[in-house]
Design a protein around this motif. Structure first.
Motif, PDB file in Angstrom:
ATOM      1  N   GLN A   8       0.808  -1.217   0.000  1.00  0.00           N
ATOM      2  CA  GLN A   8       0.000   0.000   0.000  1.00  0.00           C
ATOM      3  C   GLN A   8       0.844   1.271   0.000  1.00  0.00           C
ATOM      4  OE1 GLN A   8      -2.759  -0.387   3.270  1.00  0.00           O
ATOM      5  NE2 GLN A   8      -3.722  -2.189   2.382  1.00  0.00           N
ATOM      6  N   SER A   9       2.123   1.149   0.309  1.00  0.00           N
ATOM      7  CA  SER A   9       3.027   2.300   0.297  1.00  0.00           C
ATOM      8  C   SER A   9       3.825   2.308  -1.004  1.00  0.00           C
ATOM      9  CB  SER A   9       3.996   2.219   1.481  1.00  0.00           C
ATOM     10  OG  SER A   9       5.019   3.190   1.340  1.00  0.00           O
ATOM     11  N   LYS A  10       3.959   3.476  -1.591  1.00  0.00           N
ATOM     12  CA  LYS A  10       4.731   3.614  -2.834  1.00  0.00           C
ATOM     13  C   LYS A  10       6.174   3.129  -2.641  1.00  0.00           C
ATOM     14  CE  LYS A  10       6.006   6.976  -6.321  1.00  0.00           C
ATOM     15  NZ  LYS A  10       5.960   8.371  -6.753  1.00  0.00           N
ATOM     16  N   ASN A  11       6.738   3.381  -1.455  1.00  0.00           N
ATOM     17  CA  ASN A  11       8.127   2.991  -1.183  1.00  0.00           C
ATOM     18  C   ASN A  11       8.326   1.485  -1.059  1.00  0.00           C
ATOM     19  OD1 ASN A  11       8.892   5.638  -1.182  1.00  0.00           O
ATOM     20  ND2 ASN A  11       9.131   5.808   1.020  1.00  0.00           N
ATOM     21  N   THR A  12       7.257   0.754  -0.780  1.00  0.00           N
ATOM     22  CA  THR A  12       7.418  -0.683  -0.531  1.00  0.00           C
ATOM     23  C   THR A  12       6.552  -1.561  -1.433  1.00  0.00           C
ATOM     24  OG1 THR A  12       5.756  -0.558   1.233  1.00  0.00           O
ATOM     25  CG2 THR A  12       8.074  -0.363   1.881  1.00  0.00           C
ATOM     26  N   GLN A  13       5.899  -0.984  -2.409  1.00  0.00           N
ATOM     27  CA  GLN A  13       4.985  -1.774  -3.227  1.00  0.00           C
ATOM     28  C   GLN A  13       5.679  -2.857  -4.044  1.00  0.00           C
ATOM     29  OE1 GLN A  13       2.872   0.988  -5.668  1.00  0.00           O
ATOM     30  NE2 GLN A  13       4.673   1.608  -6.841  1.00  0.00           N
ATOM     31  N   HIS A  14       6.975  -2.725  -4.281  1.00  0.00           N
ATOM     32  CA  HIS A  14       7.699  -3.734  -5.056  1.00  0.00           C
ATOM     33  C   HIS A  14       8.651  -4.570  -4.200  1.00  0.00           C
ATOM     34  CE1 HIS A  14       5.966  -2.123  -8.653  1.00  0.00           C
ATOM     35  NE2 HIS A  14       6.439  -0.923  -8.362  1.00  0.00           N
ATOM     36  N   THR A  15       8.565  -4.440  -2.890  1.00  0.00           N
ATOM     37  CA  THR A  15       9.412  -5.227  -1.994  1.00  0.00           C
ATOM     38  C   THR A  15       8.938  -6.675  -1.979  1.00  0.00           C
ATOM     39  OG1 THR A  15       9.808  -3.313  -0.570  1.00  0.00           O
ATOM     40  CG2 THR A  15      10.215  -5.483   0.389  1.00  0.00           C
ATOM     41  N   ALA A  16       9.854  -7.586  -2.213  1.00  0.00           N
ATOM     42  CA  ALA A  16       9.523  -9.014  -2.160  1.00  0.00           C
ATOM     43  C   ALA A  16       9.284  -9.413  -0.704  1.00  0.00           C
ATOM     44  CB  ALA A  16      10.659  -9.844  -2.752  1.00  0.00           C
ATOM     45  N   ILE A  17       8.337 -10.319  -0.506  1.00  0.00           N
ATOM     46  CA  ILE A  17       8.003 -10.781   0.838  1.00  0.00           C
ATOM     47  C   ILE A  17       8.173 -12.291   0.911  1.00  0.00           C
ATOM     48  CG2 ILE A  17       6.191 -10.964   2.587  1.00  0.00           C
ATOM     49  CD1 ILE A  17       4.835  -8.548   1.122  1.00  0.00           C
ATOM     50  N   MET A  18       8.909 -12.739   1.910  1.00  0.00           N
ATOM     51  CA  MET A  18       9.037 -14.166   2.194  1.00  0.00           C
ATOM     52  C   MET A  18       8.596 -14.387   3.628  1.00  0.00           C
ATOM     53  SD  MET A  18      12.314 -16.746   2.217  1.00  0.00           S
ATOM     54  CE  MET A  18      12.878 -16.137   0.653  1.00  0.00           C
ATOM     55  N   LEU A  19       7.678 -15.309   3.807  1.00  0.00           N
ATOM     56  CA  LEU A  19       7.191 -15.614   5.148  1.00  0.00           C
ATOM     57  C   LEU A  19       7.923 -16.827   5.712  1.00  0.00           C
ATOM     58  CD1 LEU A  19       3.379 -15.116   4.523  1.00  0.00           C
ATOM     59  CD2 LEU A  19       4.925 -13.584   5.737  1.00  0.00           C
ATOM     60  N   ALA A  20       8.088 -16.840   7.022  1.00  0.00           N
ATOM     61  CA  ALA A  20       8.720 -17.952   7.720  1.00  0.00           C
ATOM     62  C   ALA A  20       7.835 -18.344   8.901  1.00  0.00           C
ATOM     63  CB  ALA A  20      10.108 -17.558   8.223  1.00  0.00           C
ATOM     64  N   SER A  21       7.727 -19.637   9.141  1.00  0.00           N
ATOM     65  CA  SER A  21       6.891 -20.074  10.255  1.00  0.00           C
ATOM     66  C   SER A  21       7.181 -21.519  10.618  1.00  0.00           C
ATOM     67  CB  SER A  21       5.413 -19.931   9.888  1.00  0.00           C
ATOM     68  OG  SER A  21       4.602 -20.343  10.974  1.00  0.00           O
ATOM     69  N   TYR A  22       6.835 -21.854  11.852  1.00  0.00           N
ATOM     70  CA  TYR A  22       6.887 -23.247  12.278  1.00  0.00           C
ATOM     71  C   TYR A  22       5.652 -23.994  11.788  1.00  0.00           C
ATOM     72  CZ  TYR A  22      10.921 -22.203  15.110  1.00  0.00           C
ATOM     73  OH  TYR A  22      12.182 -21.840  15.510  1.00  0.00           O
ATOM     74  N   ARG A  23       4.682 -23.253  11.275  1.00  0.00           N
ATOM     75  CA  ARG A  23       3.481 -23.861  10.715  1.00  0.00           C
ATOM     76  C   ARG A  23       3.819 -24.340   9.312  1.00  0.00           C
ATOM     77  NH1 ARG A  23      -0.833 -19.235  12.164  1.00  0.00           N
ATOM     78  NH2 ARG A  23      -2.255 -20.714  11.213  1.00  0.00           N
ATOM     79  N   GLU A  24       3.783 -25.641   9.099  1.00  0.00           N
ATOM     80  CA  GLU A  24       4.249 -26.199   7.836  1.00  0.00           C
ATOM     81  C   GLU A  24       3.132 -26.696   6.933  1.00  0.00           C
ATOM     82  OE1 GLU A  24       7.655 -28.848   8.037  1.00  0.00           O
ATOM     83  OE2 GLU A  24       7.842 -28.351  10.150  1.00  0.00           O
ATOM     84  N   GLN A  25       1.897 -26.435   7.270  1.00  0.00           N
ATOM     85  CA  GLN A  25       0.811 -26.964   6.460  1.00  0.00           C
ATOM     86  C   GLN A  25       0.714 -26.229   5.127  1.00  0.00           C
ATOM     87  OE1 GLN A  25      -2.721 -26.967   8.825  1.00  0.00           O
ATOM     88  NE2 GLN A  25      -1.956 -28.552  10.185  1.00  0.00           N
ATOM     89  N   GLU A  26       0.315 -26.967   4.120  1.00  0.00           N
ATOM     90  CA  GLU A  26       0.182 -26.399   2.783  1.00  0.00           C
ATOM     91  C   GLU A  26      -0.778 -25.205   2.784  1.00  0.00           C
ATOM     92  OE1 GLU A  26      -1.207 -27.757  -1.690  1.00  0.00           O
ATOM     93  OE2 GLU A  26      -0.817 -29.289  -0.180  1.00  0.00           O
ATOM     94  N   SER A  27      -1.835 -25.286   3.568  1.00  0.00           N
ATOM     95  CA  SER A  27      -2.809 -24.189   3.609  1.00  0.00           C
ATOM     96  C   SER A  27      -2.160 -22.884   4.102  1.00  0.00           C
ATOM     97  CB  SER A  27      -4.000 -24.556   4.494  1.00  0.00           C
ATOM     98  OG  SER A  27      -3.578 -24.817   5.822  1.00  0.00           O
ATOM     99  N   ASP A  28      -1.194 -22.977   5.020  1.00  0.00           N
ATOM    100  CA  ASP A  28      -0.488 -21.777   5.487  1.00  0.00           C
ATOM    101  C   ASP A  28       0.332 -21.164   4.356  1.00  0.00           C
ATOM    102  OD1 ASP A  28      -1.330 -21.896   8.231  1.00  0.00           O
ATOM    103  OD2 ASP A  28       0.085 -23.548   8.514  1.00  0.00           O
ATOM    104  N   GLN A  29       0.974 -22.011   3.576  1.00  0.00           N
ATOM    105  CA  GLN A  29       1.783 -21.538   2.458  1.00  0.00           C
ATOM    106  C   GLN A  29       0.912 -20.901   1.373  1.00  0.00           C
ATOM    107  OE1 GLN A  29       4.602 -24.562   1.237  1.00  0.00           O
ATOM    108  NE2 GLN A  29       4.800 -25.249   3.338  1.00  0.00           N
ATOM    109  N   VAL A  30      -0.220 -21.542   1.072  1.00  0.00           N
ATOM    110  CA  VAL A  30      -1.142 -20.994   0.075  1.00  0.00           C
ATOM    111  C   VAL A  30      -1.691 -19.649   0.547  1.00  0.00           C
ATOM    112  CG1 VAL A  30      -3.382 -21.344  -1.055  1.00  0.00           C
ATOM    113  CG2 VAL A  30      -1.747 -23.232  -0.912  1.00  0.00           C
ATOM    114  N   TRP A  31      -2.078 -19.567   1.813  1.00  0.00           N
ATOM    115  CA  TRP A  31      -2.596 -18.323   2.357  1.00  0.00           C
ATOM    116  C   TRP A  31      -1.530 -17.224   2.287  1.00  0.00           C
ATOM    117  CZ3 TRP A  31      -6.980 -16.158   2.703  1.00  0.00           C
ATOM    118  CH2 TRP A  31      -7.180 -15.054   3.523  1.00  0.00           C
TER     119      TRP A  31
END
Length: 135
Positions: free
Chosen positions: A69-92
């Motif tokens: 939503q911010s012009k400064n960060t609209q193209h920043t890549a996002i990688m999530l990390a979690s101990y939750r390993e279910q496919e549904s978490d990754q899809v979400w």
């Protein structure tokens, strides 16, 4: 040297990941909460935001939705990390704007490879969305 914003409320986890990424030639900034991540990201414009999903105040999914939503960060890549390993978490996570998801605990080599390709993945995805909107 690419700049990565690490977002995690665990100082121990941040220290481990930061050291691993610095050994691979990355610079790392740190935020402990989702709200802090949004503020810091707007200021430093990182190439990648590597963020834990479960955090106080604003979780990783919520932060991922707000980052573009911010012009400064609209193209920043996002990688999530979690101990939750279910496919549904990754899809979400993908639906919230993340280009990748890494399950904790992870090997350093897997993390480094995912971090290496994440900004390129985000750029390709943005180009595809732009092309689709022009059709």
């Amino acid at each position: 040297m690419p700049l990565i914003l690490l977002v995690d409320d665990s100082p121990t986890h941040v220290a481990i990941v930061r050291q691993s990424l610095q050994m691979a030639g990355y610079r790392g900034a740190v935020a402990a909460t989702g709200r802090q991540a949004l503020q810091v990201a707007r200021e430093i414009k990182p190439e990648l935001l590597l963020m834990e999903v479960v955090m106080p105040d604003m979780n990783g999914y919520q932060t991922a939705r707000k980052l573009p939503q911010s012009k400064n960060t609209q193209h920043t890549a996002i990688m999530l990390a979690s101990y939750r390993e279910q496919e549904s978490d990754q899809v979400w996570g993908s639906r919230q704007g993340a280009v990748d998801y890494v399950a904790n605990p992870f090997s350093e080599s897997v993390l480094r490879e995912k971090v290496r390709v994440a900004p390129d993945s985000a750029a390709r995805e943005a180009a595809m969305q732009m092309a689709a909107s022009q059709e």
